[in-house]
Design a protein around this motif. Structure first.
Motif, PDB file in Angstrom:
ATOM      1  N   GLY A 239      -7.192  52.298  18.131  1.00 45.99           N
ATOM      2  CA  GLY A 239      -6.482  52.451  16.878  1.00 45.99           C
ATOM      3  C   GLY A 239      -5.160  51.725  16.781  1.00 45.99           C
ATOM      4  O   GLY A 239      -4.473  51.842  15.762  1.00 45.99           O
ATOM      5  N   ILE A 240      -4.786  50.978  17.816  1.00 41.85           N
ATOM      6  CA  ILE A 240      -3.607  50.118  17.747  1.00 41.85           C
ATOM      7  C   ILE A 240      -4.073  48.669  17.884  1.00 41.85           C
ATOM      8  O   ILE A 240      -5.193  48.408  18.307  1.00 41.85           O
ATOM      9  CB  ILE A 240      -2.561  50.474  18.829  1.00 41.85           C
ATOM     10  N   SER A 241      -3.223  47.740  17.504  1.00 47.98           N
ATOM     11  CA  SER A 241      -3.636  46.337  17.482  1.00 47.98           C
ATOM     12  C   SER A 241      -3.995  45.840  18.873  1.00 47.98           C
ATOM     13  O   SER A 241      -3.546  46.389  19.885  1.00 47.98           O
ATOM     14  CB  SER A 241      -2.511  45.474  16.907  1.00 47.98           C
ATOM     15  N   CYS A 242      -4.784  44.798  18.907  1.00 46.18           N
ATOM     16  CA  CYS A 242      -5.139  44.171  20.183  1.00 46.18           C
ATOM     17  C   CYS A 242      -3.885  43.729  20.920  1.00 46.18           C
ATOM     18  O   CYS A 242      -3.747  43.944  22.123  1.00 46.18           O
ATOM     19  CB  CYS A 242      -6.065  42.981  19.929  1.00 46.18           C
TER      20      CYS A 242
ATOM     21  N   PHE B  52     -15.414  53.216  23.520  1.00 48.24           N
ATOM     22  CA  PHE B  52     -16.161  54.297  22.874  1.00 48.24           C
ATOM     23  C   PHE B  52     -15.366  54.790  21.672  1.00 48.24           C
ATOM     24  O   PHE B  52     -14.161  55.043  21.789  1.00 48.24           O
ATOM     25  CB  PHE B  52     -16.399  55.448  23.851  1.00 48.24           C
ATOM     26  N   ILE B  53     -16.028  54.896  20.529  1.00 50.00           N
ATOM     27  CA  ILE B  53     -15.358  55.272  19.297  1.00 50.00           C
ATOM     28  C   ILE B  53     -15.747  56.696  18.901  1.00 50.00           C
ATOM     29  O   ILE B  53     -16.927  57.023  18.770  1.00 50.00           O
ATOM     30  CB  ILE B  53     -15.709  54.293  18.158  1.00 50.00           C
ATOM     31  N   SER B  54     -14.731  57.519  18.669  1.00 53.99           N
ATOM     32  CA  SER B  54     -14.973  58.932  18.372  1.00 53.99           C
ATOM     33  C   SER B  54     -15.366  59.170  16.924  1.00 53.99           C
ATOM     34  O   SER B  54     -16.210  60.029  16.635  1.00 53.99           O
ATOM     35  CB  SER B  54     -13.725  59.757  18.702  1.00 53.99           C
ATOM     36  N   HIS B  55     -14.758  58.435  15.988  1.00 57.73           N
ATOM     37  CA  HIS B  55     -15.088  58.562  14.564  1.00 57.73           C
ATOM     38  C   HIS B  55     -14.410  57.428  13.814  1.00 57.73           C
ATOM     39  O   HIS B  55     -13.675  56.619  14.402  1.00 57.73           O
ATOM     40  CB  HIS B  55     -14.688  59.927  14.019  1.00 57.73           C
ATOM     41  N   GLU B  56     -14.648  57.352  12.502  1.00 55.82           N
ATOM     42  CA  GLU B  56     -14.327  56.142  11.759  1.00 55.82           C
ATOM     43  C   GLU B  56     -12.948  56.104  11.125  1.00 55.82           C
ATOM     44  O   GLU B  56     -12.598  55.114  10.467  1.00 55.82           O
ATOM     45  CB  GLU B  56     -15.368  55.944  10.643  1.00 55.82           C
ATOM     46  N   HIS B  57     -12.113  57.108  11.283  1.00 53.85           N
ATOM     47  CA  HIS B  57     -10.796  57.074  10.652  1.00 53.85           C
ATOM     48  C   HIS B  57      -9.967  55.920  11.208  1.00 53.85           C
ATOM     49  O   HIS B  57     -10.060  55.585  12.398  1.00 53.85           O
ATOM     50  CB  HIS B  57     -10.088  58.409  10.842  1.00 53.85           C
ATOM     51  N   SER B  58      -9.154  55.336  10.361  1.00 54.19           N
ATOM     52  CA  SER B  58      -8.510  54.060  10.692  1.00 54.19           C
ATOM     53  C   SER B  58      -7.610  54.132  11.912  1.00 54.19           C
ATOM     54  O   SER B  58      -7.449  53.135  12.630  1.00 54.19           O
ATOM     55  CB  SER B  58      -7.706  53.545   9.491  1.00 54.19           C
TER      56      SER B  58
ATOM     57  N   GLY C 199      -7.707  48.542  15.608  1.00 53.98           N
ATOM     58  CA  GLY C 199      -7.628  47.363  16.461  1.00 53.98           C
ATOM     59  C   GLY C 199      -8.946  46.921  17.050  1.00 53.98           C
ATOM     60  O   GLY C 199      -8.998  45.933  17.809  1.00 53.98           O
ATOM     61  N   LEU C 200     -10.021  47.624  16.716  1.00 51.31           N
ATOM     62  CA  LEU C 200     -11.307  47.387  17.386  1.00 51.31           C
ATOM     63  C   LEU C 200     -11.896  46.002  17.154  1.00 51.31           C
ATOM     64  O   LEU C 200     -12.330  45.363  18.127  1.00 51.31           O
ATOM     65  CB  LEU C 200     -12.309  48.467  16.971  1.00 51.31           C
ATOM     66  N   PRO C 201     -11.956  45.493  15.923  1.00 52.30           N
ATOM     67  CA  PRO C 201     -12.629  44.194  15.729  1.00 52.30           C
ATOM     68  C   PRO C 201     -12.035  43.074  16.576  1.00 52.30           C
ATOM     69  O   PRO C 201     -12.771  42.346  17.260  1.00 52.30           O
ATOM     70  CB  PRO C 201     -12.449  43.936  14.230  1.00 52.30           C
ATOM     71  N   VAL C 202     -10.711  42.932  16.577  1.00 53.92           N
ATOM     72  CA  VAL C 202     -10.080  41.843  17.336  1.00 53.92           C
ATOM     73  C   VAL C 202     -10.217  42.087  18.830  1.00 53.92           C
ATOM     74  O   VAL C 202     -10.572  41.182  19.596  1.00 53.92           O
ATOM     75  CB  VAL C 202      -8.598  41.694  16.945  1.00 53.92           C
TER      76      VAL C 202
ATOM     77  N   ASP D  86     -20.201  44.281  10.394  1.00 58.61           N
ATOM     78  CA  ASP D  86     -20.071  42.839  10.598  1.00 58.61           C
ATOM     79  C   ASP D  86     -18.781  42.466  11.314  1.00 58.61           C
ATOM     80  O   ASP D  86     -18.426  41.294  11.401  1.00 58.61           O
ATOM     81  CB  ASP D  86     -20.123  42.120   9.236  1.00 58.61           C
ATOM     82  N   GLN D  87     -18.077  43.485  11.842  1.00 62.96           N
ATOM     83  CA  GLN D  87     -16.783  43.248  12.465  1.00 62.96           C
ATOM     84  C   GLN D  87     -16.842  43.263  13.994  1.00 62.96           C
ATOM     85  O   GLN D  87     -15.918  42.798  14.649  1.00 62.96           O
ATOM     86  CB  GLN D  87     -15.786  44.323  12.007  1.00 62.96           C
ATOM     87  N   VAL D  88     -17.926  43.807  14.529  1.00 63.30           N
ATOM     88  CA  VAL D  88     -18.046  43.996  15.978  1.00 63.30           C
ATOM     89  C   VAL D  88     -19.270  43.244  16.478  1.00 63.30           C
ATOM     90  O   VAL D  88     -20.360  43.358  15.909  1.00 63.30           O
ATOM     91  CB  VAL D  88     -18.153  45.496  16.319  1.00 63.30           C
ATOM     92  N   ARG D  89     -19.097  42.483  17.541  1.00 62.83           N
ATOM     93  CA  ARG D  89     -20.168  41.609  18.023  1.00 62.83           C
ATOM     94  C   ARG D  89     -21.252  42.375  18.769  1.00 62.83           C
ATOM     95  O   ARG D  89     -22.435  42.221  18.502  1.00 62.83           O
ATOM     96  CB  ARG D  89     -19.561  40.524  18.921  1.00 62.83           C
ATOM     97  N   THR D  90     -20.879  43.200  19.721  1.00 59.71           N
ATOM     98  CA  THR D  90     -21.857  43.906  20.557  1.00 59.71           C
ATOM     99  C   THR D  90     -21.764  45.401  20.292  1.00 59.71           C
ATOM    100  O   THR D  90     -20.805  46.054  20.689  1.00 59.71           O
ATOM    101  CB  THR D  90     -21.614  43.626  22.055  1.00 59.71           C
TER     102      THR D  90
END
Length: 257
Positions: free
Chosen positions: A31-34, A55-61, A66-69, A92-96
């Motif tokens: 949840g913080i920038s790369c 591992f992502i717990s839920h979708e809140h911002s 920071g996940l896509p970058v 479309d933001q995450v490769r794997t």
């Protein structure tokens, strides 16, 4: 075998938690920038090259910002449920992308990550324990109530990140609108100081060495308040308040019972 844990940031402005052994590690949420993740891990002497998955717990911002970058730059696989992927707009933001299922463990080298469902106002929210041999760490934030699932896993942890989001009096007297107060305290929002303390005092295993109090509200809590509250009942457990402004220390946790 020991596990090393750290909070890189904890709060509504961003959440990211590190758990690893000598060879590999995972991040719970991003949840913080790369760039800020890199800076904080560098200051702690932790290597992103050891991180093998997020591992992502839920979708809140504050858990995915920071996940896509981060995932693209370091080619990190992201373990996330279909519901969280869809509602987070991450398709479309995450490769794997790799899915996980509640109560089915995922092996990352010698680390075993166990997801389990929780009560929160999100599409498909989960908490996690991460274990290696006899050492187990819990990451328990964004929890509406202390449900039997949470109790069961908390009772097995040598250390844990546990939400203590708000002081009940401060929330009641705050300028928040009524609907937001109800969202926070209504059973699918966040865990109060009182609820977290009850879980700790009633269900803490005797071998829990560290508790990091996490996801404190900036408006409805105070670090010194929750620190004093838990210190009075800490016993042999080291109590730390995870900051919303900076990384914690790195703690070495060894599973002894």
């Amino acid at each position: 075998m020991s596990l090393f844990i750290a909070s890189l940031n904890s709060g509504s402005n961003g959440n990211c938690y590190y758990v690893g052994n000598e060879q590999e590690a995972v991040l719970i949420d991003a949840g913080i920038s790369c760039r800020e993740t890199e800076r904080r891990m560098l200051r702690l002497g932790l290597s992103l090259n050891k991180v093998k998955a997020v591992f992502i717990s839920h979708e809140h911002s504050d858990h995915i910002r920071g996940l896509p970058v981060l995932s693209r730059k370091y080619n990190l696989p992201v373990y996330i449920t279909d519901g969280t992927l869809h509602h987070g707009g991450l398709k479309d933001q995450v490769r794997t992308v790799l899915s996980f299922t509640a109560d089915e463990s995922v092996l990352i080298g010698d680390l075993e990550v166990m997801p389990f469902s929780k009560q929160h106002d999100a599409a498909d929210p989960h908490s996690f324990t991460i274990s290696c041999n006899d050492t187990r760490i819990g990451v328990f934030t964004d929890i509406g109530i202390s449900c039997p699932n949470l109790v069961k896993h908390f009772q097995q942890c040598h250390a844990a990140f546990l939400e203590a989001n708000y002081d009940e009096t401060m929330l009641a007297e705050s300028r928040y609108p009524y609907f937001l107060k109800k969202r926070i305290s209504g059973g699918r929002g966040h865990l109060s100081n009182k609820q977290a303390l009850e879980l700790f005092t009633t269900h803490r295993p005797a071998y829990m060495s560290h508790l990091l109090l996490a996801h404190l509200s900036q408006e409805n809590n105070k670090p010194e308040l929750v620190q004093d509250l838990f210190n009075s009942c800490a016993g042999q457990t080291t109590i730390t308040v995870a900051s919303r402004h900076q990384e914690s220390a790195v703690y070495r946790i060894t599973g002894t019972q």
